[in-house]
Write a protein that holds these residues in place. Structure first.
Motif, PDB file in Angstrom:
ATOM      1  N   ASP A  48     -12.020   7.344  -8.612  1.00 51.13           N
ATOM      2  CA  ASP A  48     -12.240   8.370  -7.601  1.00 51.13           C
ATOM      3  C   ASP A  48     -11.376   9.581  -7.957  1.00 51.13           C
ATOM      4  OD1 ASP A  48     -13.139   9.616  -5.297  1.00 51.13           O
ATOM      5  OD2 ASP A  48     -12.366   8.099  -3.912  1.00 51.13           O
ATOM      6  N   THR A  49     -11.281  10.525  -7.049  1.00 52.88           N
ATOM      7  CA  THR A  49     -10.375  11.657  -7.210  1.00 52.88           C
ATOM      8  C   THR A  49      -9.590  11.853  -5.919  1.00 52.88           C
ATOM      9  OG1 THR A  49     -12.023  13.249  -6.431  1.00 52.88           O
ATOM     10  CG2 THR A  49     -11.911  12.867  -8.815  1.00 52.88           C
ATOM     11  N   PHE A  50      -8.469  12.575  -6.028  1.00 50.45           N
ATOM     12  CA  PHE A  50      -7.730  13.031  -4.850  1.00 50.45           C
ATOM     13  C   PHE A  50      -7.486  14.517  -5.052  1.00 50.45           C
ATOM     14  CE2 PHE A  50      -3.594  13.514  -2.490  1.00 50.45           C
ATOM     15  CZ  PHE A  50      -4.174  13.500  -1.239  1.00 50.45           C
ATOM     16  N   GLY A  51      -8.299  15.336  -4.396  1.00 50.98           N
ATOM     17  CA  GLY A  51      -8.326  16.746  -4.760  1.00 50.98           C
ATOM     18  C   GLY A  51      -8.996  16.848  -6.119  1.00 50.98           C
ATOM     19  N   ASP A  52      -8.315  17.461  -7.077  1.00 55.53           N
ATOM     20  CA  ASP A  52      -8.825  17.540  -8.442  1.00 55.53           C
ATOM     21  C   ASP A  52      -8.181  16.502  -9.355  1.00 55.53           C
ATOM     22  OD1 ASP A  52     -10.453  19.835  -7.873  1.00 55.53           O
ATOM     23  OD2 ASP A  52      -8.632  21.051  -7.899  1.00 55.53           O
ATOM     24  N   ALA A  53      -7.333  15.661  -8.803  1.00 53.77           N
ATOM     25  CA  ALA A  53      -6.605  14.681  -9.612  1.00 53.77           C
ATOM     26  C   ALA A  53      -7.416  13.398  -9.772  1.00 53.77           C
ATOM     27  CB  ALA A  53      -5.257  14.367  -8.973  1.00 53.77           C
ATOM     28  N   PRO A  54      -7.509  12.859 -10.979  1.00 45.48           N
ATOM     29  CA  PRO A  54      -8.184  11.572 -11.160  1.00 45.48           C
ATOM     30  C   PRO A  54      -7.402  10.447 -10.512  1.00 45.48           C
ATOM     31  CG  PRO A  54      -7.122  12.252 -13.201  1.00 45.48           C
ATOM     32  CD  PRO A  54      -6.997  13.409 -12.258  1.00 45.48           C
ATOM     33  N   LEU A  55      -8.126   9.437 -10.042  1.00 40.23           N
ATOM     34  CA  LEU A  55      -7.511   8.312  -9.339  1.00 40.23           C
ATOM     35  C   LEU A  55      -8.170   7.015  -9.788  1.00 40.23           C
ATOM     36  CD1 LEU A  55      -6.657   8.186  -5.554  1.00 40.23           C
ATOM     37  CD2 LEU A  55      -7.858   6.283  -6.612  1.00 40.23           C
ATOM     38  N   VAL A  56      -7.345   6.046 -10.148  1.00 43.10           N
ATOM     39  CA  VAL A  56      -7.825   4.704 -10.490  1.00 43.10           C
ATOM     40  C   VAL A  56      -7.069   3.721  -9.598  1.00 43.10           C
ATOM     41  CG1 VAL A  56      -7.959   2.911 -12.252  1.00 43.10           C
ATOM     42  CG2 VAL A  56      -8.390   5.301 -12.867  1.00 43.10           C
ATOM     43  N   ARG A  57      -7.821   2.921  -8.840  1.00 41.86           N
ATOM     44  CA  ARG A  57      -7.203   1.957  -7.930  1.00 41.86           C
ATOM     45  C   ARG A  57      -7.657   0.547  -8.310  1.00 41.86           C
ATOM     46  NH1 ARG A  57      -8.721   4.010  -3.489  1.00 41.86           N
ATOM     47  NH2 ARG A  57      -6.797   4.683  -2.472  1.00 41.86           N
ATOM     48  N   LEU A  58      -6.704  -0.373  -8.395  1.00 42.03           N
ATOM     49  CA  LEU A  58      -7.006  -1.775  -8.670  1.00 42.03           C
ATOM     50  C   LEU A  58      -6.559  -2.621  -7.485  1.00 42.03           C
ATOM     51  CD1 LEU A  58      -5.786  -1.963 -12.366  1.00 42.03           C
ATOM     52  CD2 LEU A  58      -8.146  -2.087 -11.588  1.00 42.03           C
ATOM     53  N   ARG A  59      -7.398  -3.572  -7.101  1.00 42.31           N
ATOM     54  CA  ARG A  59      -7.063  -4.462  -5.988  1.00 42.31           C
ATOM     55  C   ARG A  59      -7.353  -5.913  -6.369  1.00 42.31           C
ATOM     56  NH1 ARG A  59      -9.831  -0.645  -1.806  1.00 42.31           N
ATOM     57  NH2 ARG A  59      -8.074   0.530  -0.942  1.00 42.31           N
ATOM     58  N   THR A  60      -6.409  -6.772  -6.007  1.00 45.22           N
ATOM     59  CA  THR A  60      -6.580  -8.211  -6.198  1.00 45.22           C
ATOM     60  C   THR A  60      -6.200  -8.908  -4.908  1.00 45.22           C
ATOM     61  OG1 THR A  60      -6.100  -8.155  -8.574  1.00 45.22           O
ATOM     62  CG2 THR A  60      -5.776 -10.254  -7.436  1.00 45.22           C
ATOM     63  N   GLU A  61      -7.108  -9.735  -4.398  1.00 43.54           N
ATOM     64  CA  GLU A  61      -6.817 -10.517  -3.201  1.00 43.54           C
ATOM     65  C   GLU A  61      -6.417 -11.924  -3.607  1.00 43.54           C
ATOM     66  OE1 GLU A  61      -9.018 -12.133   0.882  1.00 43.54           O
ATOM     67  OE2 GLU A  61      -9.943 -10.532  -0.320  1.00 43.54           O
ATOM     68  N   LEU A  62      -5.365 -12.441  -2.988  1.00 38.50           N
ATOM     69  CA  LEU A  62      -4.917 -13.793  -3.274  1.00 38.50           C
ATOM     70  C   LEU A  62      -5.545 -14.790  -2.305  1.00 38.50           C
ATOM     71  CD1 LEU A  62      -1.094 -13.277  -4.000  1.00 38.50           C
ATOM     72  CD2 LEU A  62      -3.044 -13.151  -5.573  1.00 38.50           C
ATOM     73  N   SER A  63      -5.447 -16.060  -2.660  1.00 36.35           N
ATOM     74  CA  SER A  63      -6.063 -17.106  -1.852  1.00 36.35           C
ATOM     75  C   SER A  63      -5.443 -17.232  -0.470  1.00 36.35           C
ATOM     76  CB  SER A  63      -5.961 -18.452  -2.589  1.00 36.35           C
ATOM     77  OG  SER A  63      -4.612 -18.723  -2.953  1.00 36.35           O
ATOM     78  N   ASP A  64      -4.215 -16.720  -0.283  1.00 40.66           N
ATOM     79  CA  ASP A  64      -3.597 -16.759   1.042  1.00 40.66           C
ATOM     80  C   ASP A  64      -3.864 -15.491   1.850  1.00 40.66           C
ATOM     81  OD1 ASP A  64      -2.028 -14.927  -0.273  1.00 40.66           O
ATOM     82  OD2 ASP A  64      -0.121 -15.958   0.068  1.00 40.66           O
ATOM     83  N   GLY A  65      -4.732 -14.589   1.325  1.00 40.45           N
ATOM     84  CA  GLY A  65      -5.107 -13.390   2.053  1.00 40.45           C
ATOM     85  C   GLY A  65      -4.324 -12.144   1.704  1.00 40.45           C
ATOM     86  N   LEU A  66      -3.250 -12.258   0.924  1.00 35.15           N
ATOM     87  CA  LEU A  66      -2.471 -11.077   0.545  1.00 35.15           C
ATOM     88  C   LEU A  66      -3.282 -10.173  -0.376  1.00 35.15           C
ATOM     89  CD1 LEU A  66       0.503  -9.787   0.534  1.00 35.15           C
ATOM     90  CD2 LEU A  66       0.658 -10.794  -1.734  1.00 35.15           C
ATOM     91  N   LEU A  67      -3.224  -8.871  -0.124  1.00 33.13           N
ATOM     92  CA  LEU A  67      -3.909  -7.901  -0.976  1.00 33.13           C
ATOM     93  C   LEU A  67      -2.878  -7.189  -1.844  1.00 33.13           C
ATOM     94  CD1 LEU A  67      -6.637  -6.545  -1.654  1.00 33.13           C
ATOM     95  CD2 LEU A  67      -6.034  -4.763   0.009  1.00 33.13           C
ATOM     96  N   ILE A  68      -3.083  -7.249  -3.150  1.00 31.01           N
ATOM     97  CA  ILE A  68      -2.201  -6.580  -4.106  1.00 31.01           C
ATOM     98  C   ILE A  68      -2.943  -5.360  -4.629  1.00 31.01           C
ATOM     99  CG2 ILE A  68      -0.930  -6.810  -6.276  1.00 31.01           C
ATOM    100  CD1 ILE A  68      -0.900  -9.844  -5.750  1.00 31.01           C
ATOM    101  N   GLU A  69      -2.328  -4.195  -4.474  1.00 33.49           N
ATOM    102  CA  GLU A  69      -3.016  -2.942  -4.771  1.00 33.49           C
ATOM    103  C   GLU A  69      -2.138  -2.061  -5.663  1.00 33.49           C
ATOM    104  OE1 GLU A  69      -4.751   0.796  -2.111  1.00 33.49           O
ATOM    105  OE2 GLU A  69      -4.652  -1.240  -1.274  1.00 33.49           O
ATOM    106  N   THR A  70      -2.706  -1.580  -6.742  1.00 36.08           N
ATOM    107  CA  THR A  70      -2.014  -0.668  -7.644  1.00 36.08           C
ATOM    108  C   THR A  70      -2.842   0.605  -7.749  1.00 36.08           C
ATOM    109  OG1 THR A  70      -1.162  -2.567  -8.906  1.00 36.08           O
ATOM    110  CG2 THR A  70      -0.990  -0.391  -9.923  1.00 36.08           C
TER     111      THR A  70
END
Length: 270
Positions: free
Chosen positions: A83-105
Motif C-alpha cells: 500500500d502507500t501512506f501519502g506518497d510513501a511505499p508501505l509493506v505490512r506483514l501479519r502473522t496470527e498465532l494459534s493462541d490468537g496473538l497477531l504479530i505485525e511488522t
C-alpha cells in the motif's frame, strides 16, 4: 463517535492498476502469491485538524488511492499487504498465532509520508495498535527483503515466549477478516488513547490554573497589591511564565501515554 475505517474485498471491483508493482514482484520472488485487492476507506474526521491545509489536500488524494494488494506466503506463515501512506511505499506483514496473538511488522519509507503538525509523530497511527494480543513493530523502510527479515525476527522473538505457533494463512477472505479486525482494534486503541490524553491534560490544566492562581495571589499579598488591574496583570504574567513549563509537562505526559501499552484494549481473537 468518529466514523470508522472500513476494509472491503475489492478484487472484483478495482480496475485501476495496483500500487507499487515492483514491490509486489519482489514479494512474489520471495515466495508470496497475490490473493487479490483490498480497499481501505479512511473517512474524513475531526482528527484531520492535525494536518495543515496542504497536507489535508494530500490526505484527500491518498484516501482516493487504488485498492492495495494482499498476498500470502506460499508456506502459509503470513499475509502481506502492499500500500502507500501519502506518497510513501508501505509493506505490512501479519502473522496470527494459534493462541490468537497477531504479530505485525510494518515497513514504511519516511520520505513522502503524510506529515502532521510539528510535534506529532507521523507514524503514530501504525503503532497505536501495539497492545495486549497484538505486537506491532515499525521499520523505516519498505524494502521487502528488509521487512521480511524484520518480520521473521519479530516472529521468532514472540513465539519463543509463547506456547503457540503460526496458523495457516492461505485464504483471501481470511486476510480481509484479519485486516478488518486489526483496523477495528486500531480504532479502539486510538479512542482509548484520546480519552486518556484528554483526562490527563484536563487534570494538568486544572492543576496549572490552581498553581498560577496561588502564585499570583501570594505575590499580590506579599507586594500588597491593591489595584485590580495590577493584580490581573500579575496573574497574566504568572500564567505566561508558566506556559513553557506546562507545555513541557504536557509533551512529557503525551509521550508517556503513547509509550504505555498495558491499558490499551486487547486485540480480539478472530
Amino acid at each position: 463517535m468518529r466514523p470508522a475505517t472500513t476494509i472491503v474485498d475489492a478484487t472484483e471491483t478495482e480496475f485501476r492498476d495496483p500500487l507499487l508493482p515492483s514491490l509486489i514482484s519482489e514479494l512474489e520472488a520471495q515466495g508470496f502469491k497475490v490473493l487479490g485487492r483490498v480497499a481501505t476507506n479512511v473517512p474524513v474526521s475531526r482528527n484531520d485538524y492535525v494536518y495543515d491545509q496542504p497536507e489535508r489536500q494530500r490526505l484527500a488524494v491518498w484516501r482516493a488511492r487504488p485498492a492495495s494488494t494482499v498476498l500470502a506466503a506460499t508456506d502459509g506463515t503470513s499475509f502481506a499487504n502492499v500500500d502507500t501512506f501519502g506518497d510513501a511505499p508501505l509493506v505490512r506483514l501479519r502473522t496470527e498465532l494459534s493462541d490468537g496473538l497477531l504479530i505485525e511488522t510494518v515497513g514504511v519509507a519516511l520520505a513522502g509520508v503524510l506529515r502532521p503538525r510539528r510535534g506529532i509523530d507521523p507514524l503514530a497511527g501504525f503503532t497505536v495498535g501495539n497492545a495486549p494480543g497484538r505486537s506491532v513493530r515499525l521499520n523505516a523502510t519498505a524494502d521487502p527483503q528488509e521487512v521480511l527479515a524484520s518480520h521473521a525476527l519479530h516472529l521468532d522473538e514472540v513465539v519463543a515466549r509463547r506456547d503457540a505457533s503460526p496458523i495457516h494463512h492461505v485464504d483471501r477472505a481470511q486476510a480481509v477478516r484479519q485486516s478488518q479486525l486489526a483496523a477495528a482494534h486500531t480504532e479502539a486503541c486510538s479512542l482509548w488513547l484520546d480519552r486518556k490524553l484528554r483526562r490527563r491534560l484536563t487534570s494538568l490544566f486544572i492543576v496549572g490554573f490552581v498553581f498560577a492562581f496561588s502564585i499570583s495571589t501570594a505575590f499580590a499579598s506579599l507586594w500588597r497589591v491593591q489595584s485590580p488591574i495590577i493584580g490581573a496583570a500579575l496573574a497574566v504574567s504568572v500564567v505566561l511564565a508558566l506556559i513553557p513549563v506546562m507545555m513541557s509537562v504536557v509533551q512529557a505526559q503525551r509521550r508517556r501515554v503513547l509509550a504505555s501499552t498495558s491499558g490499551r484494549p486487547a486485540f480480539p481473537r478472530g
